[in-house]
Design a protein around this motif. Structure first.
Motif, PDB file in Angstrom:
ATOM      1  N   LYS A   1     -40.178 -14.281  64.100  1.00 18.72           N
ATOM      2  CA  LYS A   1     -39.923 -14.798  62.776  1.00 18.72           C
ATOM      3  C   LYS A   1     -40.880 -14.202  61.745  1.00 18.72           C
ATOM      4  O   LYS A   1     -40.488 -13.777  60.673  1.00 18.72           O
TER       5      LYS A   1
ATOM      6  N   ARG B   1     -40.091 -10.802  60.847  1.00 18.85           N
ATOM      7  CA  ARG B   1     -38.930 -10.726  59.994  1.00 18.85           C
ATOM      8  C   ARG B   1     -39.277 -11.105  58.547  1.00 18.85           C
ATOM      9  O   ARG B   1     -38.834 -10.488  57.593  1.00 18.85           O
ATOM     10  N   ARG B   2     -40.101 -12.139  58.463  1.00 19.98           N
ATOM     11  CA  ARG B   2     -40.425 -12.598  57.113  1.00 19.98           C
ATOM     12  C   ARG B   2     -41.185 -11.550  56.310  1.00 19.98           C
ATOM     13  O   ARG B   2     -41.007 -11.399  55.129  1.00 19.98           O
TER      14      ARG B   2
ATOM     15  N   VAL C   1     -38.721  -9.169  54.923  1.00 25.32           N
ATOM     16  CA  VAL C   1     -37.753  -9.656  53.961  1.00 25.32           C
ATOM     17  C   VAL C   1     -38.144  -9.453  52.498  1.00 25.32           C
ATOM     18  O   VAL C   1     -37.326  -9.017  51.707  1.00 25.32           O
TER      19      VAL C   1
ATOM     20  N   LYS D   1     -36.859  -7.857  47.770  1.00 22.71           N
ATOM     21  CA  LYS D   1     -35.593  -8.530  47.530  1.00 22.71           C
ATOM     22  C   LYS D   1     -34.555  -7.530  47.038  1.00 22.71           C
ATOM     23  O   LYS D   1     -33.376  -7.685  47.294  1.00 22.71           O
TER      24      LYS D   1
ATOM     25  N   LEU E   1     -28.371 -18.348  58.962  1.00 24.85           N
ATOM     26  CA  LEU E   1     -29.164 -17.286  59.556  1.00 24.85           C
ATOM     27  C   LEU E   1     -28.338 -16.002  59.678  1.00 24.85           C
ATOM     28  O   LEU E   1     -28.812 -14.906  59.370  1.00 24.85           O
TER      29      LEU E   1
ATOM     30  N   SER F   1     -28.060 -14.379  56.365  1.00 23.50           N
ATOM     31  CA  SER F   1     -29.245 -13.642  55.929  1.00 23.50           C
ATOM     32  C   SER F   1     -29.374 -12.329  56.706  1.00 23.50           C
ATOM     33  O   SER F   1     -29.820 -11.308  56.178  1.00 23.50           O
TER      34      SER F   1
ATOM     35  N   LYS G   1     -27.030  -9.828  55.201  1.00 24.86           N
ATOM     36  CA  LYS G   1     -27.541  -9.337  53.915  1.00 24.86           C
ATOM     37  C   LYS G   1     -28.530  -8.191  54.157  1.00 24.86           C
ATOM     38  O   LYS G   1     -28.512  -7.164  53.482  1.00 24.86           O
TER      39      LYS G   1
END
Lengths: 759, 385
Positions: free
Chosen positions: B3, B6-7, B10, B13, B95, B98, B101
């Motif tokens: 996680k 991944r964060r 991310v 944007k 999830l 996202s 995306k």
């Protein structure tokens, strides 16, 4: 005749004060024809059965029928051969004549009888003998203190003097015993103050402590030693006694058969030290305070063959359980290793003094009625009825007489067997108020809770005291307290203690050891522990290597035994814990018959429910109906069973409410947890999708989650009103511990000295 | 851990400038964003968020008699965050959104298994995984597709490749020209995305398409050069044909006007494969208009072939309880219900009490299927519609 039950209900037979009944009149039934009769019957029955069998089998073969015919002759042969007395006319020689038999028929002394039948009094084996002795002495001490209005303090000391030999001494701070009475109380069986009255007390028979003395004497030859102090100024009496079992009479060994008077004060103390007479002179004092002197009291020391073992049915367990039911008592206990355990009192209020009552007419049998009529000093039957019984007013007496067709003014001395019988019948059909029940003094719900909370760790406690009721004219009262949750003793035990317990145990297998040593541990749980530890269930506990003990200890701590754990039942009769014959007891029976499943526990039909639960049941009565003299189990009278059932159901309902609520709260928090678990993920993903602030979104979602879960859990009662959570009414006397059981345990271990050791 | 990693990735944007977004990509991204915005707004108002997902059950599909394929109805399911049974799938849906995306922004595609691994991680503070296995993830992806009304390809996802093609046709796949008549023994591996922007047809000499169920039979046909002799395109879908194969068949049929004949096993499974090719699947009814080929025909195997071809009894496979159940179910589908030939076919199979695989024809002769069976059927025009 030898049956103790009979003795109990017809106390006059054993009335020790009248010389006529001093000894049990006990006739041998050896050659008695009546004794033979049933045997004969069975014999002939058996022959008949055999015949029937033979003929049915022998339908095809004729040889069989002749065999059957031969067999049918047999009974007459055996009759003449085996029972010459019944058929003296057949000319055969008698083996024993009536005269010869008469020479052998004689009285049996109470002492001899109980010396032979010591198991009746709880001296079956050395281990139990130790417990019974301590128990009898402590019970007597507490009775004496309470009767005298003294807040009891009892010192128990057990020392090992030789292998398999222990010296037990018990001292109290009671009123002491008059010099003249000491030899009789301790040196004569069936001598006491409690038998003749109907009053709630621990002791009933007047047999226990003298039997303990006798047991000690029989097994070690050592006398029983008594120290009795009446006041600060008067001399202390010191006796060394033995029992003459034949005559059931005390023999005083010291002071040329007179006992010794020890002067009060310094001189006395020096004398006691010189002669090694043990006596606790002072109470424990707070630091800095001057210790207070023990002003009066009794100390009894008995040396006996015994075995000391911890665990179920041990002295330690007895004292712990006594402390639960007697929160006004301070107990000092020095075990054979010299460790002192103190169970301090939690209240100085003595229980309400139980009143002595007259018997109730419903509880009196015909024989007893006849004896009472004979002994009665009153003139008329009305006077007799109103004065000898409770709850009989002149009006009631008149009604009884009318029903029995006896004149109300008939003299008691003129009443014959038949009139007595009709009086007895009349009593049964006349409506008489139940006896006054204020003569029973219950422990009380508050103190029950306190007592249980002090000793049994748990999260939920509740107690109930039933209103008094009556069985066979005897008032009694049932109290039930319950503790739920918490760790069991199995998880508290330390490695050292476990090693010790294993070496002490006389269990043949490990499984047996676990079940015997730890209360409430079922076969299932024991098996699971052993499986986890990878030990064989049938392995011997005494030869376990150290490593194996370690793995077993580890397993005991980690295996979840709360499911396989069965309910622990603490039984009490008049504040005395009952430790044996659990299966025969009306209390256990009632617990097993109660449907605990409806209160949220799991239970196989007809057995104890399972779960981390302890239940304490107290039967208080002016006359507790035990099933035997060793006072180990309560007889199942329907009235008692009914009250037991109601009491158990009362605590069961409260437990059910608690468990349901707990389940609901758990479900609610589970729901909330599920939402909370995913909220973080959702917030992160959404913020990745549209760039919202993750934390702000999370907070918003959290707020919705909280509102949602409370909303969903709002419940409605029958009228559609919303029920407020957490405001459930459990009724009085419920204690809920909000701490985690582990914290609670830690607290207890830190605070409570008595808890430093197991049991 | 996953996680955190991944964060960290991310935060940018706005997609890296090097990636150029197509129009469909922009449309998909906007749809994804609107789902997220919807949730944010609901949460701000202190309401419980939910997503409306068109229902993908038999109850929500309609057989369009005019168009002759399955259409999705208007029924939707609410998926709520604050519902114990749906909380997890709600989370998974968001999830997946996202994850898509991210794929779109980086201009990459992955298999649905790849997405599963991309999104799979332990939920913070618990021992629970976001997805335990791929079968948890796949239906969620389909949910996202229907909810966004976007094809899987538009989400930059593809299913695993299964299915080959061979025949007198040349095409351009991602800029590479491919001659399907020169593909050796393996054939052209039909990709899962065959949209016109990826695959363009060049030249085609084929007269029809023969679709067979499995690789074994397809190899037989290929080895015997059946497609050369009969001027056809030979395809297989490895059992139930994946979307790529179905889309390819659809495009070949519609753009090149080639008739399609299916050679499938004579069992409920084979019937349903035919049904999916012809009418579209119940599960993916929303894509029927791009997938279904109402004019497809069923050559075989037929229930009567056991006697007609005099097959040995040892090739029969007894019908199981589930087969019987499934057969009766299929017989009741509205698109089979009105077809007498099909009702007879199914009834005969049930009466026989056994099923037949195409491979059973090999027991007659290795090339019986290519040299006798199919040519005879084509000759007789003995098809089921």
């Amino acid at each position: 005749m030898g049956s103790p039950d009979r003795n109990r209900y017809n106390p006059d037979i054993l009335n020790p004060s009248s010389p006529r009944t001093e000894k049990l009149s006990y006739r041998s039934t050896g050659g008695h024809p009546v004794g033979m009769a049933p045997r004969l019957r069975t014999e002939s029955q058996r022959v008949k059965e055999y015949q029937a069998l033979a003929t049915s089998n022998g339908k095809k073969k004729k040889a069989d029928s002749t065999r059957a015919a031969r067999a049918s002759k047999r009974p007459s042969d055996s009759k003449t051969r085996r029972v010459p007395n019944t058929a003296p006319a057949n000319g055969k020689r008698r083996r024993v004549t009536a005269e010869a038999m008469a020479a052998k028929q004689r009285d049996i002394s109470v002492g001899e009888f109980f010396a032979k039948n010591r198991h009746l009094l709880g001296f079956d084996n050395p281990r139990k003998a130790l417990l019974t002795s301590v128990k009898e002495a402590v019970d007597n001490s507490l009775d004496a203190c309470e009767e005298a209005g003294i807040v009891p303090e009892v010192w128990v000391r057990i020392e090992q003097t030789a292998p398999a030999r222990f010296r037990v001494s018990i001292q109290d701070n009671g009123p002491g015993i008059m010099k003249k009475q000491i030899p009789l109380i301790f040196g004569k069986l069936l001598y006491g103050s409690k038998f003749h009255r109907l009053r709630m007390s621990r002791g009933q028979q007047g047999i226990g402590i003298s039997a303990a003395g006798m047991y000690g004497m029989l097994t070690t030859g050592r006398p029983i030693k008594i120290v009795s102090k009446l006041s600060v100024r008067r001399p202390t009496h010191y006796y060394e006694l033995q029992i003459d079992t034949k005559k059931n009479k005390p023999e005083i060994l010291n002071g040329r058969g007179e006992g010794v008077d020890i002067p009060p004060g310094k001189a006395g103390r020096a004398y006691m030290q010189r002669h090694r007479i043990e006596w606790v002179g002072h109470y424990d004092a707070e630091e800095g305070d001057e210790p207070t002197e023990v002003r009066s009291g009794t100390r009894v020391t008995i040396e006996m063959e015994a075995r000391y073992q911890r665990g179920r049915g041990s002295v330690d367990e007895y004292l712990e359980q006594t402390a639960i039911a007697n929160p006004h008592v301070t107990l000092h206990y020095t075990d054979p290793e010299g460790t002192e355990h103190i169970y301090p009192r939690s209240t100085t209020d003595l229980p309400a003094e139980p009143k002595e009552i007259k018997p109730h007419p419903y509880g009196v049998e015909l024989g007893r009625l006849v004896t009472m009529l004979k002994e009665g000093k009153t003139v008329t039957i009305t006077q007799f009825l109103t004065s000898a019984f409770s709850r009989v007013s002149p009006a009631v007496a008149r009604r009884i007489c009318q029903t029995a067709s006896v004149s109300t003014r008939a003299s008691t001395r003129r009443i014959g067997r038949e009139e007595a019988d009709s009086l007895y019948q009349a009593i049964q059909v006349t409506k008489i108020k139940p006896p006054a029940t204020d003569c029973v003094s219950p422990i009380g719900e508050d103190l029950l809770l306190q007592g249980l909370y002090r000793v049994v760790p748990g999260e939920f406690y509740c107690a109930t005291t039933r209103p008094p009721a009556v069985y066979r004219g005897n008032p009694f009262q049932i109290e039930v307290a319950l503790a739920y949750g918490g760790n069991s003793v199995v998880q508290k035990v330390t490695l050292d203690l476990l090693t010790e317990l294993l070496s002490e145990s006389d269990a043949r297998t490990l499984r047996q050891f676990l079940i015997m040593t730890f209360d409430g541990l079922g076969v299932d749980a024991a098996d699971r522990i052993l499986k986890e530890a990878k030990l064989g269930t049938r392995q011997s506990p005494s030869k376990l290597p150290h490593d194996a003990i370690k793995t077993m200890h580890h397993a005991m701590r980690n295996v979840n035994i709360s499911e396989g754990q069965s309910m622990q039942v603490l039984r009490y009769a008049n504040r005395v814990p009952l430790q044996f014959k659990q299966r025969d007891c009306a209390i256990t029976e009632s617990v097993m018959k109660t449907n605990w499943r409806s209160y949220g526990l799991s239970q196989t039909r007809g057995s104890l429910p399972s779960g981390p639960i302890s239940i304490m049941v107290h039967v208080a009565s002016v006359w507790v109906p035990f099933t035997s003299e060793s006072k180990e189990a309560i007889a199942a009278y329907p009235e008692i069973q009914r009250e037991l059932r109601l009491g158990l159901q009362a605590v069961g309902r409260k437990l059910g409410m608690y468990l349901r609520r707990r389940k609901r709260v758990k479900q609610e928090s589970d729901r909330r947890n599920i939402f909370l678990r995913y909220l973080g993920e959702v917030a992160t993903a959404v913020s990745a999708l549209n760039g919202t602030d993750r934390d702000a979104l999370y907070a918003q979602l959290l707020a919705v989650a909280k509102r949602k879960t409370t909303e969903a859990d709002a419940r409605f009662d029958q009228r559609g009103q919303r029920i407020q959570e957490g405001s459930e009414d459990y009724g009085d006397n419920v204690l809920i511990v909000d701490q985690q059981p582990e914290d609670l345990l830690a607290d207890k271990l830190a605070n409570d000295d008595a808890q430093k050791k197991l049991f | 851990m996953a996680k955190k990693v991944r964060r960290k990735k991310v935060p940018p944007k706005h997609p890296a400038s090097s990636v150029k977004l197509s129009m469909t990509d922009k449309k998909t991204l906007a749809a994804l964003r609107s789902v997220a915005d919807d949730l944010t707004r609901t949460a701000q108002r202190g309401r419980a968020p939910h997503i409306r997902i068109p229902s993908r059950s038999l109850g929500n599909v309609r057989y369009n008699k005019a168009k002759r394929f399955i259409e999705m109805g208007s029924g939707t399911n609410r998926r709520e965050l604050f519902n114990l049974a749906q909380a997890k799938s709600y989370m998974q849906t968001i999830l997946v959104g996202s994850g898509c995306k991210k794929l779109i922004e980086q201009g990459k595609t992955t298999s649905i298994r790849g997405l599963f691994y991309l999104l799979k991680h332990t939920i913070e503070g618990t021992k629970e995984e976001t997805f335990d296995q791929q079968s948890d993830c796949d239906p969620i992806i389909e949910d996202v597709e229907v909810a966004l009304n976007a094809m899987r390809e538009e989400l930059h996802l593809y299913a695993k490749n299964a299915g080959s093609m061979v025949g007198p046709i040349s095409l351009v796949d991602s800029g590479d020209e491919i001659d399907c008549s020169r593909m050796g023994s393996g054939g052209y591996n039909i990709p899962s995305i065959v949209e016109p922007n990826v695959v363009q047809f060049k030249e085609c000499d084929a007269q029809f398409i023969l679709h067979v169920e499995k690789d074994t039979v397809w190899r037989r046909f290929n080895e015997d050069k059946f497609w050369k002799q009969y001027q056809c395109i030979l395809t297989h879908g490895g059992g139930q044909p994946p979307r790529g194969v179905r889309r390819m068949l659809n495009r070949l049929h519609n753009e090149l006007k080639l008739p399609i004949y299916c050679l499938l096993d004579n069992d409920p499974w084979g019937y349903y494969i035919y049904s999916v090719i012809k009418q579209g699947s119940i599960n993916l009814a929303y894509e029927s208009k791009l997938m279904a080929i109402p004019k497809a025909r069923y050559i075989g195997l037929r229930s009567k072939d056991y006697e007609r071809c005099q097959l040995s009894p040892s090739v029969r496979i007894d019908l199981k309880q589930t087969d019987v159940k499934r057969a009766k179910q299929i017989a009741q589908y509205p698109w089979f219900e009105t077809k007498k030939a099909w009702q007879k076919e199914i009834a005969l199979m049930l009466k026989n009490g056994f099923k037949l695989e195409v491979e059973a024809l090999i027991s007659k002769d290795i090339s019986y299927v290519t040299e006798v069976y199919v040519p005879e059927r084509l000759e007789d025009r003995d098809f089921l519609d």
